[in-house]
Enzyme design. Structure first.
Site, PDB file in Angstrom:
ATOM      1  CB  CYS A 136     -15.431  66.363-102.335  1.00 41.09           C
ATOM      2  SG  CYS A 136     -15.819  64.995-103.219  1.00 41.09           S
ATOM      3  CB  CYS A 177     -14.255  59.388 -99.170  1.00 42.82           C
ATOM      4  SG  CYS A 177     -13.800  60.813 -98.360  1.00 42.82           S
TER       5      CYS A 177
END
Length: 325
Positions: free
Chosen positions: A77, A228
């Site tokens: 991430c 993201c």
């Protein structure tokens, strides 16, 4: 069990940060997943896209594990890694460090603020894999670059890559952003389907001008997010491969939560990306958790003032997008 945590965000992609380095917490695998489902629920007193566990590492300064709001674990991430970079660098008085992630040990570093008083960190995004088996994507070919997938769309062309999270990228026009096709195909490939058995992050990318792109992502395990990090990184690679941008040059990547910068590197056919963006703290909280009953109560919550400064960056990005989209 009482737990201290910090809520923060990278480009509006928000996380609860649980620091195991200094607090001595210990969780089983099922407890980590249950904590994510419980605390990240948007109907609760907290709510977030996921939990970042900052852990001890035998191979690096610290280890990051990421659990999505649905309890699934993400291999990487980028927005979350910036927050973990801040936690680790501030805790140890560092300007750079190595953080262990599921697939790689990655370099992170403190950078000059994107705008004044917005805490900014650069994180390495790698490895970048183009083999369809790395996602996995079940097609009878080794790679997919700017090609149609008949089961998904007759018009859109897709590129598939893993960074190391799986991503499906398509370059679109503004009108294609304004219809419901992204949600429809994203839900299809993240439900029971023959193409992506493990699901996939789906990004629509709109070129804005040379050196600038807009990225909107439906994130596996979460849904539509403000941003993201790995998707913005993967989209930057695709924009360079498509001739819209160039390797080694800064790309401004706009998203619904603000703006980051990406720099794509290529050496002997292997790619990596520098992702540069905010690591903003929203508040710190103390919660009492009962995992057996799947309940928790908020004991205390102390707000930080950093979001007010970040709103300037968010506003600047929003005004630019209004003109360009």
């Amino acid at each position: 069990m009482q737990i201290e945590l910090i809520k923060g965000h990278g480009s509006g992609n928000d996380f609860l940060i649980i620091d195991e380095l200094t607090n001595g917490y210990s969780f089983s695998e099922s407890e980590r997943a249950n904590l994510a489902r419980l605390l990240c629920n948007r109907q609760s007193d907290l709510g977030a896209d996921g939990i970042l566990f900052v852990m001890k590492s035998d191979r690096a300064r610290a280890r990051m594990r990421v659990f999505n709001a649905d309890g699934s674990e993400a291999s990487m991430c980028g927005n979350g890694l910036r927050l973990v970079a801040r936690v680790v660098c501030e805790q140890f008085g560092l300007t750079e460090a190595i953080i262990e992630t599921m697939k790689a040990n990655l370099k992170v570093s403190k950078q000059e603020d994107l705008i004044q008083d917005v805490q900014t960190y650069q994180v390495e995004i790698s490895p970048v894999l183009f083999e369809l088996k790395a996602l996995p994507l079940n097609l009878n070919k080794p790679t997919l670059f700017n090609e149609r997938i008949a089961e998904l769309s007759e018009e859109l062309r897709f590129t598939a890559l893993a960074v190391p999270n799986p991503h499906l990228i398509t370059i679109v026009e503004t009108d294609q952003l304004q219809i419901n096709i992204q949600r429809q195909l994203s839900e299809k490939v993240n439900g029971p389907n023959a193409l992506f058995p493990d699901g996939v992050n789906v990004s629509f990318v709109k070129p804005l001008q040379t050196g600038s792109i807009y990225v909107r992502t439906f994130e596996r395990g979460v849904g539509f997010t403000n941003a993201c990090g790995t998707a913005m990184s993967a989209s930057s690679v695709v924009s360079c491969l498509s001739g819209l941008n160039e390797n080694e040059k800064v790309i401004d990547v706009y998203n619904n939560g603000g703006r980051v910068q990406c720099v794509v590197h290529e050496f002997e056919g292997k790619y990596s990306i520098d992702l540069i963006g905010n690591a903003t703290y929203l508040y710190k909280a103390s919660v009492m958790i009962n995992l057996e009953d799947a309940t928790f109560s908020l004991i205390s919550r102390e707000e930080f003032s950093e979001q007010e400064t970040y709103k300037l960056l968010e506003s600047e990005a929003g005004q630019f997008l209004e003109k360009m989209l």
